[in-house]
Design an enzyme around this catalytic site. Structure first.
Site, PDB file in Angstrom:
ATOM      1  N   GLU A  32       1.382 -13.050 -30.305  1.00  0.00           N
ATOM      2  CA  GLU A  32       2.406 -13.320 -29.299  1.00  0.00           C
ATOM      3  C   GLU A  32       2.984 -14.724 -29.432  1.00  0.00           C
ATOM      4  O   GLU A  32       3.818 -15.142 -28.661  1.00  0.00           O
ATOM      5  CB  GLU A  32       1.899 -13.040 -27.875  1.00  0.00           C
ATOM      6  CG  GLU A  32       0.510 -13.527 -27.573  1.00  0.00           C
ATOM      7  CD  GLU A  32      -0.040 -13.016 -26.242  1.00  0.00           C
ATOM      8  OE1 GLU A  32       0.692 -12.394 -25.453  1.00  0.00           O
ATOM      9  OE2 GLU A  32      -1.227 -13.264 -25.983  1.00  0.00           O
ATOM     10  N   CYS A  37       1.723  -3.843 -27.631  1.00  0.00           N
ATOM     11  CA  CYS A  37       1.279  -3.555 -26.264  1.00  0.00           C
ATOM     12  C   CYS A  37       2.172  -4.234 -25.227  1.00  0.00           C
ATOM     13  O   CYS A  37       1.890  -4.175 -24.036  1.00  0.00           O
ATOM     14  CB  CYS A  37      -0.184  -3.941 -26.056  1.00  0.00           C
ATOM     15  SG  CYS A  37      -0.458  -5.709 -26.209  1.00  0.00           S
ATOM     16  N   ASP A  69       5.421 -11.967 -24.554  1.00  0.00           N
ATOM     17  CA  ASP A  69       5.328 -13.396 -24.837  1.00  0.00           C
ATOM     18  C   ASP A  69       5.994 -13.744 -26.162  1.00  0.00           C
ATOM     19  O   ASP A  69       6.600 -14.802 -26.293  1.00  0.00           O
ATOM     20  CB  ASP A  69       3.861 -13.852 -24.843  1.00  0.00           C
ATOM     21  CG  ASP A  69       3.374 -14.147 -23.437  1.00  0.00           C
ATOM     22  OD1 ASP A  69       4.107 -14.815 -22.687  1.00  0.00           O
ATOM     23  OD2 ASP A  69       2.272 -13.691 -23.080  1.00  0.00           O
ATOM     24  N   HIS A 109       0.825  -1.214   0.000  1.00  0.00           N
ATOM     25  CA  HIS A 109       0.000   0.000   0.000  1.00  0.00           C
ATOM     26  C   HIS A 109       0.852   1.253   0.000  1.00  0.00           C
ATOM     27  O   HIS A 109       0.494   2.250  -0.609  1.00  0.00           O
ATOM     28  CB  HIS A 109      -0.905   0.020   1.227  1.00  0.00           C
ATOM     29  CG  HIS A 109      -1.833  -1.134   1.276  1.00  0.00           C
ATOM     30  ND1 HIS A 109      -2.367  -1.664   0.133  1.00  0.00           N
ATOM     31  CD2 HIS A 109      -2.307  -1.865   2.292  1.00  0.00           C
ATOM     32  CE1 HIS A 109      -3.144  -2.675   0.462  1.00  0.00           C
ATOM     33  NE2 HIS A 109      -3.111  -2.822   1.773  1.00  0.00           N
TER      34      HIS A 109
HETATM   35  C1  PEP Z   1       2.589  -9.551 -23.901  1.00  0.00           C
HETATM   36  O1  PEP Z   1       2.701 -10.780 -23.874  1.00  0.00           O
HETATM   37  O2  PEP Z   1       3.417  -8.795 -24.475  1.00  0.00           O
HETATM   38  C2  PEP Z   1       1.434  -8.880 -23.263  1.00  0.00           C
HETATM   39  C3  PEP Z   1       1.196  -7.601 -23.446  1.00  0.00           C
HETATM   40  O3  PEP Z   1       0.645  -9.619 -22.442  1.00  0.00           O
HETATM   41  P1  PEP Z   1       1.045 -10.118 -20.964  1.00  0.00           P
HETATM   42  O4  PEP Z   1       2.270  -9.338 -20.546  1.00  0.00           O
HETATM   43  O5  PEP Z   1      -0.151  -9.834 -20.128  1.00  0.00           O
HETATM   44  O6  PEP Z   1       1.302 -11.572 -21.182  1.00  0.00           O
HETATM   45 MG    MG Z   2       1.067 -12.046 -23.281  1.00  0.00          MG
END
Ligand code: PEP
Ligand code: MG
Length: 567
Positions: free
Chosen positions: A433, A504, A457, A192
């Site tokens: 991924e 992402c 990933d 926290h």
């Molecule tokens: C990724 O694999 O790049 C991704 C954005 O998903 P996570 O990190 O939640 O596996």
């Molecule tokens: Mg991922």
């Protein structure tokens, strides 16, 4: 001293050491006849502490960090649990401990139980137990002062709070004081102290071991929230060096803040979309504050974790709809449940031989159609309030795309039958991924509305490096030519088909590789809201077409790209 820096920035100031009742209370045995009265004393203290917390939660000032309300409620619920009183009272009756001793022992027992749990979230709850018990101990001792009577106005610099741990309720009381930094013996990045300090934007270092015992009120401290270092009574020379660093960092942040409303446009006029990754609905506010163009990744599995039951359709709908409404018309990409591998449901004890290659993400959802259908209905309902982009994780086969479409159609039929309104203006996309789909991307580009590359990933599977294994962490290489070729191939396929492609994974928020990603042709980035302005700054200094030529020529030769040569 070294701990874990959890909020970036530098703080310089005098130490204000916080009382730690749990370390200071008297331990003594009581007479058997006094046991009843001692239990009553305990009960009253628990009730007072609980009422105080409830009152604080109900009367939160408008400018209090928004995380505090729910945290205070959790603490008052912990005190409401009759087990806490009953088991502590048993210790008083059986061992004739005084109330403070019994409560500290019971607290230690409970905190140990939590710290043995496998789930990181539950492990961290040991801190909540310690904090509520600390509060009751303070009531028992009759002392409510958190800090000794330091003369707050006697110094020019703000104070630095040094504590064993800081509870949300303490944070609320400290708020408004002139505090420049927080240092705690306990806690980790999700404690926290870290969460609230982050929302107050105050540098903090946690997990400092026995630091509090070594520090006196008024000691001069330097807090380095980047490295986690804390310097005690430094020389004038060191102080001057850190004052300079502090001023440089403040100037950098002020310059970045000016970029909030500036367009993310490259020097050669290419508009770049900068979106935010969030894990909880409340974080959408930070995305708006950072000027994000939308939510590029809402990791919905966080709604499912750290609890014994599954969230209902209504609960999920409320969560998704709140993000969509907060984003006020900007697109919101919600990833369907990505469970299995490193993220699991509580109580799920299935151990796959190799969970990262097992029944995770879309595979898990297609194997659990009820769970999937509930989520899809909630997503469709939320899309009534704005533009929802449904994102499927870990796609490796086209038949998974077809099965997902069928599941969505069936969710629509269910809602129609129930007469529940939903939006039809959603789009459907997939995470790229798994290397297989990056290589054979064409049918996926064709049949889906958008793609989002999960580099975290994608790198793990391309290089056969477990992303969570520290022994091979040095081989986890986002700049490996094979990884970059997969990115280039996916981005180019999207470009040819006129379909949006985003990144992402963590790479998207790393300002050191922004120019390289622009050179690959990327026009959509999604990252933690805090990284957005750093990336925007890079975008505004880039010349995409020149970068594309340099990056393409290195990739053709399967060479490592020299980042320095791109800037
Ligand atoms: C990724 O694999 O790049 C991704 C954005 O998903 P996570 O990190 O939640 O596996
Ligand atoms: Mg991922």
């Amino acid at each position: 001293m070294h701990g874990q820096g959890v909020v970036k920035g530098y703080a310089i100031g005098k130490a204000a050491v916080m009382s730690a009742a749990a370390l200071e209370v008297a331990h003594y045995r009581i007479a058997p006849d006094d046991a009843g009265a001692e239990c009553d004393r305990l009960k009253n203290a628990i009730i007072i502490a609980r009422d105080e917390l409830q009152h604080m939660a109900a009367t939160l000032p408008d400018d209090a960090p928004r995380e505090l309300g729910p945290l205070l409620t959790v603490h008052s619920l912990l005190l409401d649990d009759p087990m806490l009183f009953q088991q502590t009272c048993e210790l008083i009756n059986e061992r004739l401990y005084n109330a403070e001793w019994a409560l500290t022992s019971q607290g230690q027992f409970l905190a140990e139980q939590f710290s043995l749990m496998e789930d990181e979230y539950l492990r961290e709850r040991a801190a909540d137990i310690r904090q509520v018990i600390e509060r009751v101990l303070r009531v028992l001792s009759g002392s409510t002062a958190l800090l000794s009577n330091l003369d707050v106005d006697a110094f020019n610099d703000p104070f630095i709070v040094v504590a064993r741990d800081i509870s949300p309720a303490d944070m609320l009381r400290l708020r408004g004081g002139r505090f420049g930094g927080f240092l705690t013996d306990l806690g980790g990045p999700t404690s926290h102290t870290a969460i609230v300090a982050r929302s107050m934007n105050v540098p903090a270092v946690v997990g400092l071991g026995h630091f509090r015992a070594l520090i006196r009120d008024g000691d001069t401290l330097i807090v380095d929230g980047f490295s986690g270092a804390v310097l005690v009574n430094p020389s004038e020379q060191v102080l001057a060096e850190y004052r300079q660093r502090q001023a440089d960092y403040a100037a950098e942040r002020a310059e970045l803040a000016l970029l909030r409303d500036a367009p993310a446009m490259t020097l050669d006029g290419i508009a770049i979309k900068l979106e935010a990754n969030i894990e909880l609905p409340e974080e959408a506010i930070a995305a708006v504050e950072a000027g994000a163009d939308g939510i590029g990744l809402f990791r919905s599995e966080f709604l499912f974790m750290g609890r014994a039951d599954l969230p209902t359709e209504e609960e999920q709908y409320q969560a998704y709809a709140s993000v969509v409404k907060t984003m006020g018309g900007r697109p919101v990409t919600i990833r369907t449940l990505d469970l299995g591998s490193d993220k699991t449901l509580d109580g799920d004890v299935t151990v796959a031989t190799n969970p990262a290659l097992g029944l995770r993400a879309i595979r898990y959802c297609l194997a659990n159609p009820e769970i999937f259908a509930t989520q899809l209905r909630a997503l469709l309902r939320a899309s009534l309030h704005g533009h929802v982009r449904i994102l499927i994780p870990m796609i490796s086969h086209m038949h998974e795309v077809h099965a997902t479409r069928q599941a969505i159609e069936s969710a629509c039929r269910d809602l129609d039958e129930r007469g529940v309104p939903y939006g039809r203006d959603y789009s459907l996309g997939a995470m790229v991924e798994i290397p297989a789909i990056a290589i054979a991307i064409e049918p996926f580009v064709e049949s889906l509305d958008f793609l989002s590359i999960g580099t975290n990933d994608l790198i793990q599977y391309t290089l056969a490096i477990d992303r969570g294994d520290t022994d091979v962490a040095d081989l986890y290489d986002p700049m490996h030519p094979a990884v970059l070729r997969l990115l280039a191939h996916t981005i180019n396929a999207g470009e040819r088909a006129g379909k949006p492609v985003a990144v992402c994974g963590e790479m998207a928020g790393d300002a050191r590789v922004t120019k390289m990603l622009l050179g690959l042709g990327l026009t959509e980035f999604s990252m933690h809201p805090q990284q957005l302005l750093d990336v925007k700054k890079e975008v505004r200094q880039a010349h995409t077409n020149a970068l594309r030529v340099k990056v393409a020529s290195a990739l053709n030769r399967a060479e490592r790209i020299d980042l320095a040569a791109l800037s």
